[in-house]
Design an enzyme around this catalytic site. Structure first.
Site: not given
Length: 316
Positions: A197, A297, A142-143, A192
């Site tokens: 976000a 988030r 994941d980034m 991906r």
């Protein structure tokens, strides 16, 4: 301070308040809302959710929740949780062919530890990738925010020497991402593409929705025209349609790319995409950090508040 900053700060404060978490956890209505997006605290619950998803022809990628680990014991505990998860997925017959894979954040593996943080995170990630490879599945890195992009891509390059199928994540709202897509569009490279976000400064990221979307399309063109394996992470119907058109124009088979959506968001649309013959992978978070996950988030991007509310309002 504008309204968005006020909302962001309020949500971040709420994310740290155990009393509010306890209230949310014990209220039947809010508990059902949480379970809509996070299937549970334990690996048994998320394996069950992955099994239900697989039964409908969809794929999954699972994230054990946790970020910004600054304690070595906690970083190792996160590694061990992933090893336990992969073993359980294998035993359930969900790892073969990558039906269920895992996503991991280097920050959860101790990247921010003083001194040897990067080395420690890389070693723990290597342990996870080794077991995933033996189980017949894959891992995606994941980034996170832009300050860790170079470190994450460096780790990706190092780990791909032993695990060529290791997936990368790129975020279209960063100015640099189109160039990164060109670098990562080679044969066998799983990428991906998401919008992003985190709250990022104007110096490194596009600020308007239209600019982020336009960048997404530019990046998607690069990936679809390349020799890698694009993973189209979006819930935007327009971008999904564009992705399909770009794949067709590039002559791509349905097995040469996939769509991705979050667990609990537009599940009927997920099934529709899968039923028409395209690959759909569901991103499933789990773990006891679910409260912080939801709050962060939303805090990172206040528009996510409406995103989750829309997710609750519609099953489509």
């Amino acid at each position: 301070m504008d309204a968005s900053d006020l909302l962001r700060n309020s949500l971040l404060q709420l994310s740290k308040q155990e009393r509010i978490r306890d209230l949310v956890e014990k209220t039947p209505v809010s508990r059902s809302v949480v379970r809509r997006f996070v299937p549970g605290d334990q690996h048994t619950e998320v394996v069950g959710a992955a099994g239900e998803i697989a039964a409908t022809g969809r794929l999954s990628t699972i994230d054990y929740l946790g970020e910004d680990t600054t304690d070595l014991a906690q970083a190792k505990q996160t590694r061990d949780a992933y090893l336990q998860l992969i073993t359980a997925l294998r035993d359930a017959g969900l790892t073969e062919g990558g039906t269920a894979e895992v996503s991991l954040k280097l920050s959860a593996l101790g990247q921010a530890l003083p001194g040897d943080g990067n080395k420690i995170a890389l070693e723990l990630a290597h342990d996870i990738c080794t077991l995933a490879d033996l189980a017949g599945t894959t891992v995606t890195l994941d980034m996170e925010d832009h300050t860790t992009t170079d470190l994450t891509l460096e780790a990706l390059r190092e780990l791909r020497a032993d695990f060529p199928t290791l997936g990368a994540v790129l975020q279209s709202y960063l100015h640099r991402t189109e160039a990164d897509c060109r670098d990562l569009a080679g044969t066998g490279s799983r990428v991906r593409l998401c919008k992003g976000a985190y709250k990022e400064p104007e110096s490194v990221a596009f600020q308007s929705r239209s600019d982020v979307d336009t960048s997404y399309v530019r990046c998607l063109k690069v990936l679809m025209q390349g020799d890698g394996y694009p993973m189209v992470a979006t819930h935007d119907p327009r971008l999904i349609e564009i992705a399909g058109a770009l794949a067709a124009k590039a002559g791509r088979a349905a097995t040469s790319f996939e769509y991705q959506m979050l667990y609990g968001i537009r599940p009927e649309e997920q099934k529709r995409i899968s039923d028409r013959g395209d690959q759909m992978r569901v991103y499933i978070p789990y773990g006891d950090d679910w409260y912080g996950y939801l709050m962060r988030r939303m805090a990172e991007k206040p528009a996510n508040v409406m995103f989750f509310l829309r997710g609750l309002a519609t099953r489509g």
